[in-house]
Scaffold this motif. Structure first.
Motif, PDB file in Angstrom:
ATOM      1  N   GLN A  78       0.852  -1.170   0.000  1.00  0.00           N
ATOM      2  CA  GLN A  78       0.000   0.000   0.000  1.00  0.00           C
ATOM      3  C   GLN A  78       0.906   1.245   0.000  1.00  0.00           C
ATOM      4  N   PRO A  79       0.425   2.357  -0.536  1.00  0.00           N
ATOM      5  CA  PRO A  79       1.249   3.575  -0.561  1.00  0.00           C
ATOM      6  C   PRO A  79       1.799   3.961   0.808  1.00  0.00           C
ATOM      7  N   GLU A  80       1.059   3.634   1.871  1.00  0.00           N
ATOM      8  CA  GLU A  80       1.502   3.993   3.228  1.00  0.00           C
ATOM      9  C   GLU A  80       2.798   3.301   3.629  1.00  0.00           C
ATOM     10  N   ALA A  81       3.177   2.247   2.897  1.00  0.00           N
ATOM     11  CA  ALA A  81       4.404   1.513   3.225  1.00  0.00           C
ATOM     12  C   ALA A  81       5.658   2.260   2.777  1.00  0.00           C
ATOM     13  N   ILE A  82       5.500   3.285   1.953  1.00  0.00           N
ATOM     14  CA  ILE A  82       6.653   4.016   1.421  1.00  0.00           C
ATOM     15  C   ILE A  82       7.088   5.084   2.419  1.00  0.00           C
ATOM     16  N   ARG A  83       8.354   5.004   2.824  1.00  0.00           N
ATOM     17  CA  ARG A  83       8.878   5.943   3.820  1.00  0.00           C
ATOM     18  C   ARG A  83       9.350   7.251   3.188  1.00  0.00           C
ATOM     19  N   ARG A  84      10.028   7.154   2.038  1.00  0.00           N
ATOM     20  CA  ARG A  84      10.506   8.341   1.324  1.00  0.00           C
ATOM     21  C   ARG A  84      10.345   8.118  -0.180  1.00  0.00           C
ATOM     22  N   THR A  85      10.064   9.216  -0.896  1.00  0.00           N
ATOM     23  CA  THR A  85       9.919   9.166  -2.354  1.00  0.00           C
ATOM     24  C   THR A  85      10.730  10.288  -2.974  1.00  0.00           C
ATOM     25  N   VAL A  86      11.492   9.946  -4.019  1.00  0.00           N
ATOM     26  CA  VAL A  86      12.245  10.945  -4.782  1.00  0.00           C
ATOM     27  C   VAL A  86      11.812  10.861  -6.243  1.00  0.00           C
ATOM     28  N   ALA A  87      11.566  12.018  -6.848  1.00  0.00           N
ATOM     29  CA  ALA A  87      11.171  12.088  -8.260  1.00  0.00           C
ATOM     30  C   ALA A  87      12.313  12.648  -9.092  1.00  0.00           C
ATOM     31  N   THR A  88      12.443  12.130 -10.302  1.00  0.00           N
ATOM     32  CA  THR A  88      13.451  12.613 -11.228  1.00  0.00           C
ATOM     33  C   THR A  88      12.845  12.640 -12.630  1.00  0.00           C
ATOM     34  N   GLY A  89      13.644  13.074 -13.598  1.00  0.00           N
ATOM     35  CA  GLY A  89      13.183  13.100 -14.974  1.00  0.00           C
ATOM     36  C   GLY A  89      12.591  14.440 -15.387  1.00  0.00           C
ATOM     37  N   TYR A  90      12.251  14.522 -16.652  1.00  0.00           N
ATOM     38  CA  TYR A  90      11.726  15.751 -17.255  1.00  0.00           C
ATOM     39  C   TYR A  90      10.502  16.279 -16.497  1.00  0.00           C
ATOM     40  N   GLY A  91       9.638  15.363 -16.041  1.00  0.00           N
ATOM     41  CA  GLY A  91       8.410  15.776 -15.383  1.00  0.00           C
ATOM     42  C   GLY A  91       8.455  15.705 -13.864  1.00  0.00           C
ATOM     43  N   ARG A  92       9.632  15.714 -13.286  1.00  0.00           N
ATOM     44  CA  ARG A  92       9.752  15.504 -11.833  1.00  0.00           C
ATOM     45  C   ARG A  92       9.036  16.584 -11.019  1.00  0.00           C
ATOM     46  N   MET A  93       9.007  17.825 -11.540  1.00  0.00           N
ATOM     47  CA  MET A  93       8.386  18.902 -10.783  1.00  0.00           C
ATOM     48  C   MET A  93       6.857  18.852 -10.829  1.00  0.00           C
ATOM     49  N   THR A  94       6.328  18.007 -11.707  1.00  0.00           N
ATOM     50  CA  THR A  94       4.868  17.885 -11.813  1.00  0.00           C
ATOM     51  C   THR A  94       4.313  16.833 -10.859  1.00  0.00           C
ATOM     52  N   PHE A  95       5.200  16.099 -10.190  1.00  0.00           N
ATOM     53  CA  PHE A  95       4.763  15.013  -9.316  1.00  0.00           C
ATOM     54  C   PHE A  95       4.681  15.518  -7.878  1.00  0.00           C
ATOM     55  N   SER A  96       3.480  15.576  -7.358  1.00  0.00           N
ATOM     56  CA  SER A  96       3.262  16.186  -6.039  1.00  0.00           C
ATOM     57  C   SER A  96       3.564  15.241  -4.874  1.00  0.00           C
ATOM     58  N   GLY A  97       3.745  13.957  -5.153  1.00  0.00           N
ATOM     59  CA  GLY A  97       3.916  13.004  -4.065  1.00  0.00           C
ATOM     60  C   GLY A  97       5.347  12.753  -3.643  1.00  0.00           C
ATOM     61  N   ALA A  98       6.288  13.589  -4.096  1.00  0.00           N
ATOM     62  CA  ALA A  98       7.703  13.351  -3.788  1.00  0.00           C
ATOM     63  C   ALA A  98       8.167  14.162  -2.588  1.00  0.00           C
ATOM     64  N   ASP A  99       9.069  13.579  -1.804  1.00  0.00           N
ATOM     65  CA  ASP A  99       9.718  14.313  -0.719  1.00  0.00           C
ATOM     66  C   ASP A  99      10.812  15.225  -1.261  1.00  0.00           C
ATOM     67  N   LYS A 100      11.335  14.870  -2.446  1.00  0.00           N
ATOM     68  CA  LYS A 100      12.407  15.660  -3.035  1.00  0.00           C
ATOM     69  C   LYS A 100      12.466  15.382  -4.538  1.00  0.00           C
ATOM     70  N   GLN A 101      12.918  16.381  -5.310  1.00  0.00           N
ATOM     71  CA  GLN A 101      13.154  16.206  -6.744  1.00  0.00           C
ATOM     72  C   GLN A 101      14.652  16.327  -7.000  1.00  0.00           C
ATOM     73  N   ILE A 102      15.188  15.389  -7.771  1.00  0.00           N
ATOM     74  CA  ILE A 102      16.624  15.366  -8.075  1.00  0.00           C
ATOM     75  C   ILE A 102      16.794  15.174  -9.580  1.00  0.00           C
ATOM     76  N   THR A 103      17.772  15.841 -10.172  1.00  0.00           N
ATOM     77  CA  THR A 103      17.957  15.785 -11.632  1.00  0.00           C
ATOM     78  C   THR A 103      18.252  14.369 -12.104  1.00  0.00           C
ATOM     79  N   GLU A 104      17.885  14.101 -13.372  1.00  0.00           N
ATOM     80  CA  GLU A 104      18.110  12.767 -13.926  1.00  0.00           C
ATOM     81  C   GLU A 104      19.595  12.451 -14.088  1.00  0.00           C
ATOM     82  N   ILE A 105      20.431  13.467 -14.232  1.00  0.00           N
ATOM     83  CA  ILE A 105      21.870  13.224 -14.353  1.00  0.00           C
ATOM     84  C   ILE A 105      22.390  12.578 -13.068  1.00  0.00           C
TER      85      ILE A 105
END
Length: 258
Positions: free
Chosen positions: A52-79
């Motif tokens: 279940q989503p509640e099992a996730i402790r931390r989430t990081v988003a990357t990629g071209y659309g990373r800033m569009t994802f509201s469920g991330a604790d942090k956004q980091i560049t794809e490089i």
């Protein structure tokens, strides 16, 4: 659990890691930014991992659309995420070549795995998977079949145009002149390889060289880029998910207090 999501322009990828940094699941959906691709990739990942989503402790988003994802604790560049994920799977890597659907990256790493230099092509389809998709359509084969067709070519034709539209016309002209499909396919692969190889030379190629992205699934392209850069390439496992893996590793470090 720790989650990394890589939202690209043409696909969305999710990796979930256990507290022991084991890959629990890795999912790819061929829908990118501005679509339900991210949501679908998450649904597939949760189902495959039986979480279940509640099992996730931390989430990081990357990629071209990373800033569009509201469920991330942090956004980091794809490089950074590609470097992190690739070195995790192959600790000896010094150079990463990533051929994706809409962009291509060449990254040189320091001996400790930090990003020393990189170059990215995201303005033109030449040298990307999109270019090969167009060539496949003209040749009447699937993208998967293009590799085998190219490997059967004995005299690759020259495809000199940098613009995909003009290159398509050039390929049609070769076919009209009776050039065998195999040689045209080999020419298309070689054209991409030379462009990607030129990018890699600009950052400075250091062995060992790893290849990521959907292009790593094309054996003919892997071999051709290796010839262009002067050393063999090592395709990484599940190459489309390396950025998401790196994001998940950053999430693990955040959650573990590293």
């Amino acid at each position: 659990m720790f989650l990394g999501i890589d939202i690209g322009s043409s696909s969305s990828k999710v990796v979930i890691l256990s507290p022991q940094r084991e890959i629990v699941t890795a999912q790819v959906v061929n829908l990118g930014t501005g679509t339900r691709g991210a949501a679908q990739a998450l649904e597939l990942a949760y189902t495959a991992a039986k979480l279940q989503p509640e099992a996730i402790r931390r989430t990081v988003a990357t990629g071209y659309g990373r800033m569009t994802f509201s469920g991330a604790d942090k956004q980091i560049t794809e490089i950074s995420c590609h470097a992190k994920g690739a070195r995790f799977l192959a600790p000896g890597l010094r150079t990463i070549i990533d051929v994706g659907g809409q962009d291509t990256k060449a990254i040189r790493l320091s001996p400790t795995g930090l990003v020393d230099n990189f170059v990215m092509n995201d303005k033109c389809a030449a040298g990307t998977g999109r270019f090969l998709e167009v060539m496949s359509r003209v040749l009447g084969c699937t993208l998967e079949e293009l590799s085998g067709l190219a490997e059967a070519g004995t005299e690759p034709v020259s495809i000199s145009n940098l613009c995909t539209v003009f290159a398509e016309s050039e390929v049609i002209s070769h076919l009209a002149a009776g050039v065998p499909l195999e040689n045209v396919a080999a020419g298309a692969i070689r054209s991409v390889a030379l462009r990607v190889g030129g990018m890699a030379q600009r950052v400075g190629v250091e062995p060992e060289v790893g290849m990521t992205g959907g292009g790593a699934l094309n054996a003919a392209l892997v071999e051709a880029i290796g010839e262009a850069v002067g050393c063999p390439l090592r395709p990484l496992p599940q190459p489309q998910t390396i950025g998401a893996l790196g994001a998940a590793l950053f999430a693990w470090e955040m959650g573990r207090g590293a």
